[in-house]
Design a protein around this motif. Sequence first.
Motif, short mmCIF file in Angstrom:
data_model
loop_
_atom_site.label_atom_id
_atom_site.label_comp_id
_atom_site.label_asym_id
_atom_site.label_seq_id
_atom_site.Cartn_x
_atom_site.Cartn_y
_atom_site.Cartn_z
N GLU A 181 0.83 -1.21 0.00
CA GLU A 181 0.00 0.00 0.00
C GLU A 181 0.86 1.26 0.00
OE1 GLU A 181 -2.65 1.48 3.46
OE2 GLU A 181 -3.96 0.18 2.24
N LYS A 182 1.97 1.21 0.73
CA LYS A 182 2.88 2.35 0.79
C LYS A 182 3.50 2.62 -0.58
CE LYS A 182 7.00 4.13 3.11
NZ LYS A 182 8.07 3.86 4.10
N LEU A 183 3.91 1.55 -1.29
CA LEU A 183 4.48 1.71 -2.63
C LEU A 183 3.47 2.33 -3.59
CD1 LEU A 183 6.48 -1.64 -3.12
CD2 LEU A 183 7.41 0.66 -2.85
N LEU A 184 2.22 1.88 -3.50
CA LEU A 184 1.18 2.44 -4.37
C LEU A 184 0.95 3.92 -4.05
CD1 LEU A 184 -1.46 -0.46 -4.34
CD2 LEU A 184 -0.07 0.27 -6.29
N ALA A 185 0.94 4.24 -2.76
CA ALA A 185 0.72 5.62 -2.35
C ALA A 185 1.84 6.53 -2.82
CB ALA A 185 0.58 5.70 -0.83
N MET A 209 -5.97 14.99 -4.43
CA MET A 209 -5.77 16.19 -3.60
C MET A 209 -4.91 15.92 -2.36
SD MET A 209 -7.47 18.50 -5.28
CE MET A 209 -7.68 19.83 -4.11
N TYR A 210 -4.85 14.64 -1.94
CA TYR A 210 -4.13 14.32 -0.70
C TYR A 210 -3.66 12.88 -0.78
CZ TYR A 210 -3.24 13.42 4.25
OH TYR A 210 -2.66 13.06 5.43
N VAL A 211 -2.44 12.62 -0.31
CA VAL A 211 -1.91 11.25 -0.22
C VAL A 211 -1.16 11.13 1.10
CG1 VAL A 211 -0.45 9.48 -1.26
CG2 VAL A 211 -1.62 11.13 -2.73
N GLY A 212 -1.52 10.13 1.90
CA GLY A 212 -0.79 9.94 3.15
C GLY A 212 -1.64 9.31 4.23
N VAL A 248 -10.16 7.21 -0.56
CA VAL A 248 -10.16 5.82 -1.01
C VAL A 248 -8.76 5.25 -0.82
CG1 VAL A 248 -12.02 6.10 -2.68
CG2 VAL A 248 -9.67 6.54 -3.39
N LYS A 249 -8.66 3.93 -0.85
CA LYS A 249 -7.36 3.28 -0.73
C LYS A 249 -6.59 3.40 -2.06
CE LYS A 249 -6.89 1.67 3.43
NZ LYS A 249 -5.72 2.08 4.24
#
Length: 246
Positions: free
Chosen positions: A153-157, A181-184, A225-226
């Motif tokens: 999930e971290k790699l995708l983010a 608009m936001y990732v984290g 969303v994920k």
Amino acid sequence: MDGVTVITNPTVSVRVTSTANSFEALRRFNRGITIAEFKCKLELVVGIQASCMDLQLFSSTDTFLQKLDDNEALMGSYPVDDNCRIHVIDKSGSQSGVFEDLSAVEKFELPDEVYDKRSESVRSFLKKNKAGRFNEEKAAQKEELQVQRDAEEKLLAESLSPGLRCEVQVVGQPTRRGTVMYVGNTEFKPGYWVGVKYDEPLGKHDGSVNGKQYFECQHKYGAFVKPQYVTVGDFPEEDYGLNDEM
């Protein structure tokens, strides 16, 4: 004697409200569609099934005029003018979003020390049979699997960044387009989350959750969303049929 020709605009801009939510949307529709077709278009605006809709027409000053109750009639056959308000009533009686804020729901919690003393509880059964979280081997496997999922999930983010156009495809829901608009990480749930501003009011909020503002957008345009459900790329805004421009 010269004849007089009356030209009527083939489209009309109306304000849309509903019993399902508190926001007001301004949309343009073709006067040549039937009320049944009009209800289908309103589904994407208010989130109420067309078969469960009752429509009320209000003037530009919010004075009640009449019901739009003939599904076969053309929208132009009713006195619908620019800036009139169409109010959608959900005949099913459901109220959307009533318990979205779970903090407003009173909960009963049994203290752990009292629950542990119960011999016929689920926790007691799991302990006796070394099942669930009381099975150390399975618990270790589950923890290892979660660590792996978190890493993926971290790699995708990390491949996403604010400002990118995207498509959101969640299982069981229609594909939606918008802007990242936001990732984290967030305070409302663990893991990585992607804040998206949709092109149409198909979201849940204005970029804030539980009083914390993660990004800014109009009400009902924002959602989290994920990362696995988000694809970035050249995705121009789609015409959802909510604005019937001629």
